[in-house]
Scaffold this motif. Structure first.
Motif, PDB file in Angstrom:
ATOM      1  N   LEU A  34     -26.435   1.265  19.643  1.00 32.42           N
ATOM      2  CA  LEU A  34     -27.585   2.171  19.717  1.00 32.42           C
ATOM      3  C   LEU A  34     -28.619   1.762  20.758  1.00 32.42           C
ATOM      4  O   LEU A  34     -29.644   2.419  20.895  1.00 32.42           O
ATOM      5  N   GLY A  35     -28.384   0.658  21.458  1.00 31.81           N
ATOM      6  CA  GLY A  35     -29.404   0.139  22.377  1.00 31.81           C
ATOM      7  C   GLY A  35     -30.654  -0.298  21.622  1.00 31.81           C
ATOM      8  O   GLY A  35     -31.765  -0.224  22.163  1.00 31.81           O
ATOM      9  N   ALA A  36     -30.504  -0.734  20.364  1.00 31.43           N
ATOM     10  CA  ALA A  36     -31.667  -1.051  19.519  1.00 31.43           C
ATOM     11  C   ALA A  36     -32.293  -2.398  19.909  1.00 31.43           C
ATOM     12  O   ALA A  36     -31.572  -3.345  20.249  1.00 31.43           O
ATOM     13  N   ARG A  37     -33.636  -2.454  19.867  1.00 28.28           N
ATOM     14  CA  ARG A  37     -34.361  -3.702  20.130  1.00 28.28           C
ATOM     15  C   ARG A  37     -35.239  -4.031  18.926  1.00 28.28           C
ATOM     16  O   ARG A  37     -35.852  -3.130  18.331  1.00 28.28           O
ATOM     17  N   VAL A  38     -35.320  -5.321  18.599  1.00 25.42           N
ATOM     18  CA  VAL A  38     -36.061  -5.725  17.392  1.00 25.42           C
ATOM     19  C   VAL A  38     -37.560  -5.595  17.616  1.00 25.42           C
ATOM     20  O   VAL A  38     -38.093  -6.071  18.621  1.00 25.42           O
ATOM     21  N   LEU A  39     -38.230  -4.949  16.641  1.00 25.33           N
ATOM     22  CA  LEU A  39     -39.697  -4.929  16.630  1.00 25.33           C
ATOM     23  C   LEU A  39     -40.218  -6.056  15.751  1.00 25.33           C
ATOM     24  O   LEU A  39     -41.127  -6.780  16.122  1.00 25.33           O
ATOM     25  N   ARG A  40     -39.626  -6.182  14.550  1.00 23.16           N
ATOM     26  CA  ARG A  40     -40.110  -7.168  13.585  1.00 23.16           C
ATOM     27  C   ARG A  40     -39.029  -7.486  12.565  1.00 23.16           C
ATOM     28  O   ARG A  40     -38.290  -6.593  12.147  1.00 23.16           O
ATOM     29  N   LYS A  41     -38.974  -8.770  12.177  1.00 21.68           N
ATOM     30  CA  LYS A  41     -38.132  -9.131  11.034  1.00 21.68           C
ATOM     31  C   LYS A  41     -38.995  -8.989   9.793  1.00 21.68           C
ATOM     32  O   LYS A  41     -40.076  -9.580   9.715  1.00 21.68           O
ATOM     33  N   HIS A  53     -32.541   6.750  20.940  1.00 17.39           N
ATOM     34  CA  HIS A  53     -31.799   7.942  20.511  1.00 17.39           C
ATOM     35  C   HIS A  53     -32.533   8.679  19.396  1.00 17.39           C
ATOM     36  O   HIS A  53     -33.286   8.081  18.631  1.00 17.39           O
ATOM     37  N   SER A  54     -32.232   9.970  19.261  1.00 17.19           N
ATOM     38  CA  SER A  54     -32.811  10.761  18.173  1.00 17.19           C
ATOM     39  C   SER A  54     -32.076  10.397  16.873  1.00 17.19           C
ATOM     40  O   SER A  54     -30.941   9.900  16.910  1.00 17.19           O
ATOM     41  N   PRO A  55     -32.699  10.695  15.718  1.00 25.94           N
ATOM     42  CA  PRO A  55     -32.029  10.402  14.446  1.00 25.94           C
ATOM     43  C   PRO A  55     -30.643  11.036  14.342  1.00 25.94           C
ATOM     44  O   PRO A  55     -29.690  10.398  13.885  1.00 25.94           O
ATOM     45  N   LEU A  56     -30.514  12.277  14.794  1.00 24.47           N
ATOM     46  CA  LEU A  56     -29.214  12.952  14.702  1.00 24.47           C
ATOM     47  C   LEU A  56     -28.178  12.273  15.597  1.00 24.47           C
ATOM     48  O   LEU A  56     -27.023  12.080  15.213  1.00 24.47           O
ATOM     49  N   LEU A  74     -31.867   3.076   8.132  1.00 25.63           N
ATOM     50  CA  LEU A  74     -32.809   4.178   7.967  1.00 25.63           C
ATOM     51  C   LEU A  74     -33.295   4.571   9.353  1.00 25.63           C
ATOM     52  O   LEU A  74     -33.579   3.691  10.179  1.00 25.63           O
ATOM     53  N   VAL A  75     -33.375   5.858   9.595  1.00 29.03           N
ATOM     54  CA  VAL A  75     -33.867   6.337  10.885  1.00 29.03           C
ATOM     55  C   VAL A  75     -35.196   7.055  10.678  1.00 29.03           C
ATOM     56  O   VAL A  75     -35.560   7.376   9.546  1.00 29.03           O
ATOM     57  N   ASP A  76     -35.905   7.309  11.807  1.00 23.42           N
ATOM     58  CA  ASP A  76     -37.143   8.084  11.753  1.00 23.42           C
ATOM     59  C   ASP A  76     -38.108   7.428  10.764  1.00 23.42           C
ATOM     60  O   ASP A  76     -38.662   8.070   9.884  1.00 23.42           O
ATOM     61  N   GLU A 145     -29.193  16.184  10.218  1.00 21.44           N
ATOM     62  CA  GLU A 145     -30.388  15.369  10.032  1.00 21.44           C
ATOM     63  C   GLU A 145     -31.206  15.803   8.819  1.00 21.44           C
ATOM     64  O   GLU A 145     -31.687  14.977   8.042  1.00 21.44           O
ATOM     65  N   ALA A 146     -31.341  17.128   8.655  1.00 22.06           N
ATOM     66  CA  ALA A 146     -32.180  17.629   7.570  1.00 22.06           C
ATOM     67  C   ALA A 146     -31.633  17.213   6.212  1.00 22.06           C
ATOM     68  O   ALA A 146     -32.380  17.145   5.236  1.00 22.06           O
ATOM     69  N   ARG A 147     -30.339  16.941   6.143  1.00 25.69           N
ATOM     70  CA  ARG A 147     -29.756  16.578   4.852  1.00 25.69           C
ATOM     71  C   ARG A 147     -29.700  15.066   4.643  1.00 25.69           C
ATOM     72  O   ARG A 147     -29.252  14.610   3.601  1.00 25.69           O
ATOM     73  N   LEU A 148     -30.132  14.290   5.629  1.00 24.83           N
ATOM     74  CA  LEU A 148     -30.155  12.842   5.407  1.00 24.83           C
ATOM     75  C   LEU A 148     -31.186  12.549   4.319  1.00 24.83           C
ATOM     76  O   LEU A 148     -32.341  12.960   4.437  1.00 24.83           O
TER      77      LEU A 148
END
Ligand SMILES: C[S@@+](CC[C@H](N)C(=O)[O-])C[C@H]1O[C@@H](n2cnc3c(N)ncnc32)[C@H](O)[C@@H]1O
Length: 349
Positions: A34-41, A53-56, A74-76, A145-148
């Motif tokens: 996802l190309g994710a980068r850590v903000l905080r543990k 990326h968008s949640p969908l 968890l997204v968004d 997404e709406a059903r997540l």
């Protein structure tokens, strides 16, 4: 309704739960997927990350390539300061559009547990929401997404509200809070290992009928055989070690007291399911399972735990999966909640 100040409010913030033993590996994996980068543990095995990326899009990426070391995503994610008063916290959570009218809100602490303050918040949310009800868990299938389903995660000073990506990529996986299975305590289980098989069967959506025959390699003391036998399956339990008499004495369990290798040399039986929890180097264990492919009926299923080192486990995992692929298509691999230094793999003949 007055909306409380939020921190890190962004559709690009995600919350990831992984094994505390494999944090680095899980973060690398999320970086690649996802190309994710850590903000905080936030806690052992719990990270707030940022993605572009968008949640969908995240959901689709995870379904295309399910994460191995992430238990839940968890997204968004919205971060709310915690007031300490359940009614006030519930009001802040319900200010997020959609939360109060969805039937599927998971509520837990960062470890997926439900201590007193979490239960109080859940009660407040249930009272304040419009029907249908807020629940602690659900098995909803996710299409868009709406059903997540929403999840509310209670941390030290903050509450995190986000949407759950189904089983971090496993479409039929139950949305257990923080990826922690909510099996009721069963004092009859002869080993903790039994929980691994229960979790794998649910996460991987494996349904084996009672008329089936199963081969359990590395069966002692008998937790996996016990789980299968309780479902009416005929089990052949193979291990040089002793099985618990409560399992060995069951009418639908037969015991072979020897190694998997010697059993496979002499058997002419055929099985619908082979499970393998042998305490062996994962590549050797995978080799033995590949040797067992001929005793597995067409469409038969194999479940194996691959034991991994704590440091740099991915190279060994890759090698073990390569060995397995010589015998079977590998369908899923996941470091389960009940896995320690191991990954559980689903394959089908
Ligand atoms: C983690 S325990 C299995 C626990 C079991 N799944 C349960 O739920 O109770 C690992 C087992 O693998 C067995 N084992 C190791 N090498 C084996 C081999 N070559 N053949 C059969 N069993 C083996 C050990 O004797 C040990 O009982």
């Amino acid at each position: 309704m007055k909306r409380m100040a939020t921190i890190d409010t962004s559709p690009h913030t995600i919350l990831a739960f992984c094994s505390p033993l494999y944090e680095d590996v899980a973060l690398n994996e999320l970086g690649t997927l996802l190309g994710a980068r850590v903000l905080r543990k936030l806690s052992a095995g719990v990270f707030l990350l940022t993605v572009s990326h968008s949640p969908l899009d995240i959901q689709q990426r995870m379904l295309a390539t399910p994460a191995v070391f992430t238990r839940q995503l968890l997204v968004d994610v919205e971060t709310l300061p915690r007031s300490g008063l359940p009614a006030e916290d519930a009001r802040a959570v319900l200010a997020r559009p959609g939360v109060g009218s969805t039937p599927d809100v998971l509520v837990s602490d960062l470890a997926g547990r439900h201590p007193h303050d979490v239960v109080s918040l859940k009660q407040e949310l249930t009272t304040a929401s419009t029907p249908p009800t807020v629940r602690l868990d659900n098995g909803a299938e996710v299409e868009d997404e709406a059903r997540l389903p929403f999840a509310v995660v209670v941390g030290e000073g903050h509450i995190y509200v986000g949407r759950v990506v189904a089983g971090a990529g496993l479409p039929h996986a139950p949305a257990w809070p923080a990826g922690r299975p909510d099996f009721p305590f069963d004092p009859e289980l002869v080993s903790r290992s039994a929980l691994k098989l229960l979790e794998a069967l649910q996460l991987f959506d494996v349904n084996i009928g009672p008329a089936a025959r199963a081969l359990d390699l590395g069966a002692a003391p008998g937790g996996w055989s016990q789980v299968l036998a309780a479902r009416g399956i005929e089990v052949t339990a193979v291990d040089p070690g002793l099985l618990d008499p409560r399992v060995a004495s069951r009418p639908n369990v037969s015991v072979y007291a020897g190694t998997a290798q010697s059993f496979l040399r002499q058997t002419d039986e055929r099985f619908d399911l082979i499970v393998n929890d042998m305490r062996l180097d994962s590549r050797e264990s995978a080799r033995i399972l590949v040797d067992a492919v001929n005793v597995l009926r067409p469409q038969g299923v194999a479940i194996i735990t691959l034991k991994l080192p704590e440091h740099a486990p991915t190279a060994i995992l890759r090698q073990a999966l390569e060995v397995l692929r010589r015998g079977f298509p590998v369908l899923q691999a996941r470091c389960l909640y009940f896995n320690r230094n191991e990954v559980t793999v689903l394959a089908r003949r």
